[in-house]
Motif scaffolding. Structure first.
Motif, PDB file in Angstrom:
ATOM      1  N   CYS A   1       0.841  -1.174   0.000  1.00  0.00           N
ATOM      2  CA  CYS A   1       0.000   0.000   0.000  1.00  0.00           C
ATOM      3  C   CYS A   1       0.869   1.215   0.000  1.00  0.00           C
ATOM      4  O   CYS A   1       1.992   1.140   0.396  1.00  0.00           O
ATOM      5  CB  CYS A   1      -0.786   0.051   1.247  1.00  0.00           C
ATOM      6  SG  CYS A   1      -0.550  -1.385   2.207  1.00  0.00           S
TER       7      CYS A   1
ATOM      8  N   PRO B   1      -0.054   2.884   4.082  1.00  0.00           N
ATOM      9  CA  PRO B   1      -0.147   1.606   3.399  1.00  0.00           C
ATOM     10  C   PRO B   1      -1.368   1.741   2.541  1.00  0.00           C
ATOM     11  O   PRO B   1      -2.304   2.319   2.916  1.00  0.00           O
ATOM     12  CB  PRO B   1      -0.426   0.631   4.512  1.00  0.00           C
ATOM     13  CG  PRO B   1      -0.852   1.479   5.634  1.00  0.00           C
ATOM     14  CD  PRO B   1      -0.442   2.866   5.400  1.00  0.00           C
TER      15      PRO B   1
ATOM     16  N   VAL C   1      -5.856   5.889  -0.707  1.00  0.00           N
ATOM     17  CA  VAL C   1      -7.230   6.239  -0.504  1.00  0.00           C
ATOM     18  C   VAL C   1      -7.874   6.273  -1.842  1.00  0.00           C
ATOM     19  O   VAL C   1      -7.218   6.373  -2.827  1.00  0.00           O
ATOM     20  CB  VAL C   1      -7.291   7.614   0.041  1.00  0.00           C
ATOM     21  CG1 VAL C   1      -8.693   7.995   0.292  1.00  0.00           C
ATOM     22  CG2 VAL C   1      -6.446   7.636   1.257  1.00  0.00           C
ATOM     23  N   LEU C   2      -9.114   6.229  -1.848  1.00  0.00           N
ATOM     24  CA  LEU C   2      -9.736   6.267  -3.128  1.00  0.00           C
ATOM     25  C   LEU C   2     -10.137   7.672  -3.438  1.00  0.00           C
ATOM     26  O   LEU C   2     -10.420   8.429  -2.570  1.00  0.00           O
ATOM     27  CB  LEU C   2     -10.956   5.414  -3.094  1.00  0.00           C
ATOM     28  CG  LEU C   2     -12.178   6.180  -3.366  1.00  0.00           C
ATOM     29  CD1 LEU C   2     -12.968   5.491  -4.413  1.00  0.00           C
ATOM     30  CD2 LEU C   2     -12.979   6.272  -2.174  1.00  0.00           C
TER      31      LEU C   2
ATOM     32  N   ARG D   1     -17.877   6.208 -10.027  1.00  0.00           N
ATOM     33  CA  ARG D   1     -17.213   5.825  -8.788  1.00  0.00           C
ATOM     34  C   ARG D   1     -17.449   4.348  -8.519  1.00  0.00           C
ATOM     35  O   ARG D   1     -16.569   3.639  -8.095  1.00  0.00           O
ATOM     36  CB  ARG D   1     -17.788   6.673  -7.644  1.00  0.00           C
ATOM     37  CG  ARG D   1     -17.011   6.530  -6.368  1.00  0.00           C
ATOM     38  CD  ARG D   1     -17.483   7.530  -5.346  1.00  0.00           C
ATOM     39  NE  ARG D   1     -16.615   7.490  -4.198  1.00  0.00           N
ATOM     40  CZ  ARG D   1     -16.688   8.360  -3.211  1.00  0.00           C
ATOM     41  NH1 ARG D   1     -17.548   9.327  -3.243  1.00  0.00           N
ATOM     42  NH2 ARG D   1     -15.868   8.273  -2.191  1.00  0.00           N
TER      43      ARG D   1
ATOM     44  N   PRO E   1      -3.941  -4.820  -5.937  1.00  0.00           N
ATOM     45  CA  PRO E   1      -3.401  -3.592  -6.498  1.00  0.00           C
ATOM     46  C   PRO E   1      -2.147  -3.197  -5.727  1.00  0.00           C
ATOM     47  O   PRO E   1      -2.083  -3.378  -4.526  1.00  0.00           O
ATOM     48  CB  PRO E   1      -4.525  -2.578  -6.280  1.00  0.00           C
ATOM     49  CG  PRO E   1      -5.305  -3.119  -5.148  1.00  0.00           C
ATOM     50  CD  PRO E   1      -5.170  -4.608  -5.186  1.00  0.00           C
TER      51      PRO E   1
ATOM     52  N   ARG F   1      -5.033   4.379   7.692  1.00  0.00           N
ATOM     53  CA  ARG F   1      -4.152   5.543   7.592  1.00  0.00           C
ATOM     54  C   ARG F   1      -4.401   6.497   8.750  1.00  0.00           C
ATOM     55  O   ARG F   1      -3.499   7.148   9.251  1.00  0.00           O
ATOM     56  CB  ARG F   1      -4.350   6.256   6.255  1.00  0.00           C
ATOM     57  CG  ARG F   1      -3.862   5.414   5.084  1.00  0.00           C
ATOM     58  CD  ARG F   1      -4.024   6.138   3.783  1.00  0.00           C
ATOM     59  NE  ARG F   1      -5.421   6.443   3.504  1.00  0.00           N
ATOM     60  CZ  ARG F   1      -5.811   7.192   2.493  1.00  0.00           C
ATOM     61  NH1 ARG F   1      -4.931   7.753   1.690  1.00  0.00           N
ATOM     62  NH2 ARG F   1      -7.093   7.402   2.275  1.00  0.00           N
TER      63      ARG F   1
ATOM     64  N   ALA G   1     -13.155  15.707   0.502  1.00  0.00           N
ATOM     65  CA  ALA G   1     -12.458  14.561  -0.084  1.00  0.00           C
ATOM     66  C   ALA G   1     -11.556  13.921   0.963  1.00  0.00           C
ATOM     67  O   ALA G   1     -10.902  14.617   1.750  1.00  0.00           O
ATOM     68  CB  ALA G   1     -11.623  15.012  -1.278  1.00  0.00           C
TER      69      ALA G   1
ATOM     70  N   GLY H   1      -8.906  12.381   0.310  1.00  0.00           N
ATOM     71  CA  GLY H   1      -7.537  12.289  -0.190  1.00  0.00           C
ATOM     72  C   GLY H   1      -6.643  13.490  -0.036  1.00  0.00           C
ATOM     73  O   GLY H   1      -5.485  13.466  -0.500  1.00  0.00           O
TER      74      GLY H   1
END
Ligand SMILES: CC(=O)N[C@H]1[C@@H](OP(=O)(O)OP(=O)(O)OC[C@H]2O[C@@H](n3ccc(=O)[nH]c3=O)[C@H](O)[C@@H]2O)O[C@H](CO)[C@H](O)[C@@H]1O
Ligand SMILES: [Mn+2]
Length: 311
Positions: free
Chosen positions: A4, A25, A28-29, A42, A81, A145, A223, A225
C-alpha cells in the motif's frame, strides 16, 4: 493484500519551512464526479479489488448505485493492487509543484520499503519511509491511515514538523500547491460534490454509525484524499476518526465511504479553518476541465487496474 502507499504530506510551517509528506499503506480512493454520473463512475472504479474492472451502471439513483458498489466489493478479490507504483510520479511531481522552496519531508507509509523508488529531491527535502503492516481489505488499508497518522504524529511528527498534509498516493501534482493551503485545520471540497446540495452528499446516513450525519446537517462534502493542518490538529482528527472506526467495527458497521465518511463527520463538528477548492483534488479524466477551475493542481492518475494487479 499488501503493498500500500497512501501518502501524507507533512509540512512544516512557514516559520521553519519544513514540509513533510507521508504515504500510508494502501491508498485512498479518490474519484470525483457530478451527480449520479460521478457515482456511477465511482462505482465502476470502486475499489478495484480483484477481478472487477467495470460495472455497467445505467439510470440508477445514488443509493442504488451505492448498493451496487457494495455488491462489487463483495466479489472475490483475486489480485492485489500495488499502490507503490504510483509513488514515483507522486514524488517527482511533488518536487516540481509542492511547497517548492520550502523544507519538506515526505513520510511514506508502506509495507514494502524495498520498493520505494529513488527520486532525486531538492535541497531541504527528504524522504522518510515508515514501515507499517498491511491489511487484506483495501478498505482497511485506507481507513487505517488514520491510525497510522495519529500514531506517528504523537511519537514523531509532533517533534519534527509543524504541518501535515495527508494525501492519496494515486495522484500527481500538476500545478502549484504551496503555503496558501496551510492553516490550523484544512479540508478540500470533493470534486464530485462541490456544486451539490447537502442532501446529495454521500455522507453516512445510518444512525448506527459514528460517521452518521442527518440529512439536514452538513456544510460541505470533503475529499478523503487531501487534508491537513498543524500536527496537533491532524493528530486530534486522525485519532478521533480511528476511534470512531474502531467503535463502528465493534458494532458491526463500517461507514459507506470508509475514512472519508469519518473525516466528513469530524469536520462537520470541528470546523476547518480553511477549505480548499477542488483544484486541490481533481480528476480530469472523469470531470474534464470546467472553466471555473483556474488550475488543476493535484489530480488523479488514471488507474490501469489490470496492470497494477498483475504486477
Ligand atoms: C482523492 C480522495 O479523496 N480519495 C479518497 C477516496 O478514495 P479513492 O477511490 O481515491 O481510493 P484509493 O484506491 O486511492 O485508496 C485510498 C488510498 O489508500 C491507499 N491504498 C489503498 C488500497 C491499497 O491497496 N493500497 C493503498 O496504498 C493509497 O494511498 C490510496 O491512494 O475514498 C477513500 C475511502 O473510500 C479515501 O477516503 C480516499 O482518500
Ligand atoms: Mn485515490
Amino acid at each position: 493484500m499488501c503493498n500500500c502507499i497512501p501518502c501524507c504530506c507533512f509540512l512544516g510551517n512557514p516559520k521553519c519551512y519544513s514540509l513533510h509528506l507521508g504515504i500510508l499503506p494502501f491508498t485512498v480512493l479518490l474519484l470525483v464526479f457530478f451527480g449520479y454520473g460521478f457515482l456511477s463512475h465511482r462505482s465502476q472504479e470502486l475499489r478495484d479489488p480483484g477481478a472487477v474492472t467495470s460495472v455497467a451502471v445505467g439510470e440508477l439513483d445514488v443509493w442504488e448505485v451505492v448498493a451496487l458498489s457494495r455488491m462489487v466489493y463483495a466479489q472475490p478479490k483475486v489480485l492485489t493492487p500495488r499502490y507503490v507504483v504510483f509513488l514515483k510520479l507522486f514524488l517527482e511531481t511533488a518536487e516540481q509543484h509542492f511547497m517548492v522552496g520550502h523544507k519538506v519531508i515526505y513520510y511514506v507509509f508502506t509495507d514494502r520499503p524495498a520498493e520505494v523508488p529513488q527520486v532525486p529531491l531538492g535541497a531541504g527535502r527528504k524522504l522518510a519511509v515508515l514501515t507499517v503492516r498491511n491489511y487484506s481489505r483495501w478498505q482497511d488499508v485506507s481507513m487505517h491511515r488514520m491510525e497510522m497518522i495519529s500514531h506517528f504524529s504523537e511519537r514523531r511528527f509532533l517533534h519534527e514538523v509543524d504541518y501535515l498534509v495527508c494525501a492519496d498516493v494515486d495522484m500527481k501534482f500538476r500545478d502549484h500547491v504551496g503555503v496558501e493551503i496551510l492553516s490550523a485545520l484544512f479540508g478540500t471540497l470533493h470534486p464530485g460534490f462541490y456544486r451539490s446540495s447537502r442532501e446529495a452528499f454521500t455522507y453516512e446516513r445510518r444512525p448506527k454509525s459514528r460517521a452518521y450525519i442527518p440529512r439536514d446537517e452538513g456544510d460541505f462534502y470533503y475529499a478523503g484524499g487531501f487534508f491537513g493542518g498543524s500536527v496537533v490538529e491532524v493528530y486530534h482528527l486522525t485519532k478521533a476518526c480511528h476511534q470512531a472506526m474502531v467503535e463502528d467495527k465493534a458494532n458491526g458497521i463500517e461507514a459507506v465511504w470508509h475514512d472519508e465518511s469519518y473525516l466528513n463527520k469530524y469536520l462537520l463538528y470541528h470546523k476547518p479553518t480553511k477549505v480548499l477548492s477542488p483544484e486541490y483534488v481533481w480528476d480530469q479524466k472523469l470531470l474534464g476541465w470546467p472553466s471555473v477551475m483556474r488550475k488543476l493542481r493535484y489530480v488523479a492518475v488514471p488507474k490501469n487496474h489490470q496492470a497494477i494487479r498483475n504486477r
